[in-house]
Every structure is written in C-alpha cells, then in structure tokens.
Write a protein that holds these residues in place. Structure first.
Motif, mmCIF file in Angstrom:
data_model
loop_
_atom_site.group_PDB
_atom_site.id
_atom_site.type_symbol
_atom_site.label_atom_id
_atom_site.label_comp_id
_atom_site.label_asym_id
_atom_site.label_seq_id
_atom_site.Cartn_x
_atom_site.Cartn_y
_atom_site.Cartn_z
ATOM 1 N N UNK A 5 0.874 -1.172 0.000
ATOM 2 C CA UNK A 5 0.000 0.000 0.000
ATOM 3 C C UNK A 5 0.911 1.222 0.000
ATOM 4 N N UNK A 6 0.705 2.104 -0.989
ATOM 5 C CA UNK A 6 1.491 3.336 -1.070
ATOM 6 C C UNK A 6 0.523 4.513 -1.066
ATOM 7 N N UNK A 7 1.000 5.650 -0.579
ATOM 8 C CA UNK A 7 0.098 6.802 -0.479
ATOM 9 C C UNK A 7 0.867 8.114 -0.539
ATOM 10 N N UNK A 8 0.146 9.151 -0.921
ATOM 11 C CA UNK A 8 0.610 10.534 -0.836
ATOM 12 C C UNK A 8 -0.448 11.262 -0.025
ATOM 13 N N UNK A 17 -6.476 6.216 5.511
ATOM 14 C CA UNK A 17 -7.159 5.248 4.648
ATOM 15 C C UNK A 17 -6.184 4.146 4.240
ATOM 16 N N UNK A 18 -4.963 4.520 3.876
ATOM 17 C CA UNK A 18 -3.937 3.544 3.483
ATOM 18 C C UNK A 18 -3.663 2.557 4.616
ATOM 19 N N UNK A 19 -3.513 3.071 5.818
ATOM 20 C CA UNK A 19 -3.244 2.201 6.973
ATOM 21 C C UNK A 19 -4.416 1.264 7.248
ATOM 22 N N UNK A 20 -5.628 1.727 7.027
ATOM 23 C CA UNK A 20 -6.806 0.889 7.216
ATOM 24 C C UNK A 20 -6.839 -0.234 6.179
ATOM 25 N N UNK A 21 -6.516 0.095 4.939
ATOM 26 C CA UNK A 21 -6.444 -0.934 3.897
ATOM 27 C C UNK A 21 -5.375 -1.961 4.268
ATOM 28 N N UNK A 22 -4.215 -1.496 4.681
ATOM 29 C CA UNK A 22 -3.116 -2.402 5.026
ATOM 30 C C UNK A 22 -3.485 -3.337 6.170
ATOM 31 N N UNK A 27 -0.449 -9.671 7.242
ATOM 32 C CA UNK A 27 0.274 -8.929 8.278
ATOM 33 C C UNK A 27 1.563 -8.277 7.773
ATOM 34 N N UNK A 28 2.262 -8.890 6.863
ATOM 35 C CA UNK A 28 3.555 -8.349 6.419
ATOM 36 C C UNK A 28 3.437 -7.353 5.262
ATOM 37 N N UNK A 29 2.220 -6.907 4.942
ATOM 38 C CA UNK A 29 2.023 -5.964 3.841
ATOM 39 C C UNK A 29 2.546 -4.585 4.227
#
Length: 83
Positions: A5-8, A17-22, A27-29
């Motif tokens: 998961x990458x974000x700006x 939102x990115x952290x919620x998706x991850x 677990x290792x994503x």
C-alpha cells in the motif's frame, strides 16, 4: 500475492485510509509514503495506491509515481477534503 500500500497524503487523511487498507491485508504488507518507495516496487503483484485530490486530479507526487507503476494489479483510492 505480494502486495503493498502506497500513499501521498497532505493532511493525514489519505495516510489513515492507506493504513486501514493495510490492516485487512496479510500482516507483512508494507504501507509506505510515495516519497519513500522501496526499490523493489516491480516485485509486487498488487499495489494499492492512494492520493489526495488537487484541483480535480491526483496531486503531482502521485501522478509522477503512478506513471512509473507497471505492476500486474493496481487499485487506486483517493481522498478529497472539501468544505
């Protein structure tokens, strides 16, 4: 399937939102800012890419990064804070 998961994020909303998706991925994503991308981006089959909306489109950092992605699967998400 190896995922990342990458974000700006300008205000922190896209990062949240990115952290919620991850959290719902294995677990290792990794979940990283687009400014700190790993050098092995091509090794990921699935990339979740998030950005904040700037004047109706992805912000410049995200547009630059998105143009370099050639992974088999890419899922986009965006946030926009408007009054």
């Amino acid at each position: 399937m190896k995922s990342i998961v990458i974000y700006s994020s300008l205000t922190g909303n896209t990062k949240q939102v990115a952290e919620t998706i991850a959290r719902v991925l294995p677990v290792d994503t990794p979940c990283v800012s687009m400014s700190k991308l790993p050098s092995d981006m091509a090794s990921y089959e699935l990339v979740f890419a998030g950005f904040w909306v700037d004047k109706g489109t992805a912000n410049k950092e995200a547009r630059d990064v998105l143009g370099t992605l050639h992974n088999p699967y890419i899922a986009l998400f965006a946030t926009a804070g408007v009054p």
